[in-house]
Design a protein around this motif. Structure first.
Motif, mmCIF file in Angstrom:
data_model
loop_
_atom_site.group_PDB
_atom_site.id
_atom_site.type_symbol
_atom_site.label_atom_id
_atom_site.label_comp_id
_atom_site.label_asym_id
_atom_site.label_seq_id
_atom_site.Cartn_x
_atom_site.Cartn_y
_atom_site.Cartn_z
ATOM 1 N N SER A 24 0.833 4.001 -2.933
ATOM 2 C CA SER A 24 0.549 5.407 -2.605
ATOM 3 C C SER A 24 1.598 6.322 -3.227
ATOM 4 O O SER A 24 1.262 7.386 -3.774
ATOM 5 N N ALA B 265 -6.282 5.812 3.168
ATOM 6 C CA ALA B 265 -7.424 5.388 2.353
ATOM 7 C C ALA B 265 -8.268 6.586 1.935
ATOM 8 O O ALA B 265 -8.693 6.694 0.777
ATOM 9 N N SER C 229 -9.781 -1.703 -3.604
ATOM 10 C CA SER C 229 -8.877 -1.089 -2.616
ATOM 11 C C SER C 229 -9.419 -1.239 -1.200
ATOM 12 O O SER C 229 -8.660 -1.513 -0.258
ATOM 13 N N SER C 230 -10.734 -1.075 -1.042
ATOM 14 C CA SER C 230 -11.331 -1.154 0.294
ATOM 15 C C SER C 230 -11.219 -2.563 0.871
ATOM 16 O O SER C 230 -11.075 -2.733 2.086
ATOM 17 N N LEU D 248 -6.499 8.408 -0.841
ATOM 18 C CA LEU D 248 -6.521 7.650 -2.094
ATOM 19 C C LEU D 248 -7.912 7.630 -2.716
ATOM 20 O O LEU D 248 -8.055 7.718 -3.937
ATOM 21 N N TYR D 249 -8.943 7.507 -1.890
ATOM 22 C CA TYR D 249 -10.307 7.503 -2.412
ATOM 23 C C TYR D 249 -10.707 8.869 -2.971
ATOM 24 O O TYR D 249 -11.404 8.960 -3.979
ATOM 25 N N ASP E 12 -12.187 1.509 -6.081
ATOM 26 C CA ASP E 12 -12.307 1.683 -4.629
ATOM 27 C C ASP E 12 -12.828 0.421 -3.952
ATOM 28 O O ASP E 12 -12.491 0.145 -2.795
ATOM 29 N N LEU F 120 0.831 -1.205 0.000
ATOM 30 C CA LEU F 120 0.000 0.000 0.000
ATOM 31 C C LEU F 120 0.867 1.258 0.000
ATOM 32 O O LEU F 120 0.516 2.263 -0.624
ATOM 33 N N PHE G 234 -7.606 -2.705 2.094
ATOM 34 C CA PHE G 234 -7.427 -1.894 3.303
ATOM 35 C C PHE G 234 -8.079 -2.561 4.513
ATOM 36 O O PHE G 234 -7.482 -2.641 5.587
#
Length: 229
Positions: free
Chosen positions: A41, A105, A141-142, A108-109, A138, A37, A145
């Motif tokens: 990023s 997060a 990604s979620s 990034l979102y 997302d 991550l 995360f």
């Protein structure tokens, strides 16, 4: 705002899926995910910053923005207050790393062409393509995360909704207010914030990224003054 609603729901569902996997992920794999991550990023932040340099009207806006934002954010201790709030609600969560993951997060979102231009196109042309694409990204990604940090990551969903809603309303009322140059400046500053989050995740430098959040207000004020001048 159907695109924003879908995007928000995807984060909620993705977080729930990731949370179900959370307890089954070994510590060594979680550490590997922290690194992954962090690298992601850095890549996203660098791309947002560098690709938007040619689109800005002034190359010094982002420097002034980061400098002023850092001073204001440090004075307000945004980063410290946020971490204390998160750790109070989720004591002992991943040894206090939940706040770090949640802040990353959220950035990034929210900070990216899809998440910022998507609501504008939705408002002006009723085109949801960018937001649906962003929702898919997302969602994935979620899951990652939440599998790393747990259910606390769901707090990013309402933040995204409010963020995209702001751009949607602004575009509805004044399309000219959201110029290409303003969007470029916001993406450059936002990219730097994401880079800071990446460095923190990699434990290379605690940039206290949330203290830099006020920097996003400076381009707005700068372009507002230009419009009034």
């Amino acid at each position: 705002m159907i695109g924003t609603i879908v995007n928000t729901v995807c984060i909620v569902v993705g977080t729930l899926v990731g949370t179900a996997l959370h307890k089954g992920v070994k510590a060594s794999y979680k550490e590997a995910l922290y690194t992954a991550l962090g690298l992601a990023s850095l890549a996203i932040g660098l791309n947002a910053t560098i690709s938007n340099f040619p689109k800005t009207d002034s190359s010094i806006v982002f420097i002034v923005s980061i400098a002023i934002g850092a001073v204001v954010g440090t004075k307000l201790d945004i980063d410290g207050r946020f971490k204390r709030l998160v750790n109070r609600k989720h004591p002992g969560a991943e040894k206090g790393r939940l706040a770090e993951g949640l802040s990353t997060a959220i950035l990034l979102y929210c900070i990216g062409p899809l998440s910022m231009l998507g609501p504008v196109l939705s408002a002006l042309q009723e085109d949801q393509t960018l937001l649906f694409t962003n929702a898919t990204l997302d969602f994935v990604s979620s899951i990652i995360f939440a599998s790393t940090y747990g259910i606390g990551m769901i707090a990013a969903a309402p933040v995204l909704f409010c963020w995209q809603g702001m751009f949607y309303v602004a575009a509805k009322f004044s399309a000219t207010a959201l110029s290409d140059s303003l969007m470029a400046d916001l993406l450059i500053v936002g990219g730097l914030l994401i880079i800071g989050s990446g460095l923190s995740l990699l434990q290379l430098k605690d940039c206290k990224t949330l203290n830099l959040l006020p920097a996003l207000a400076i381009p707005l004020l700068w372009h507002l003054l230009k419009m009034l001048a």
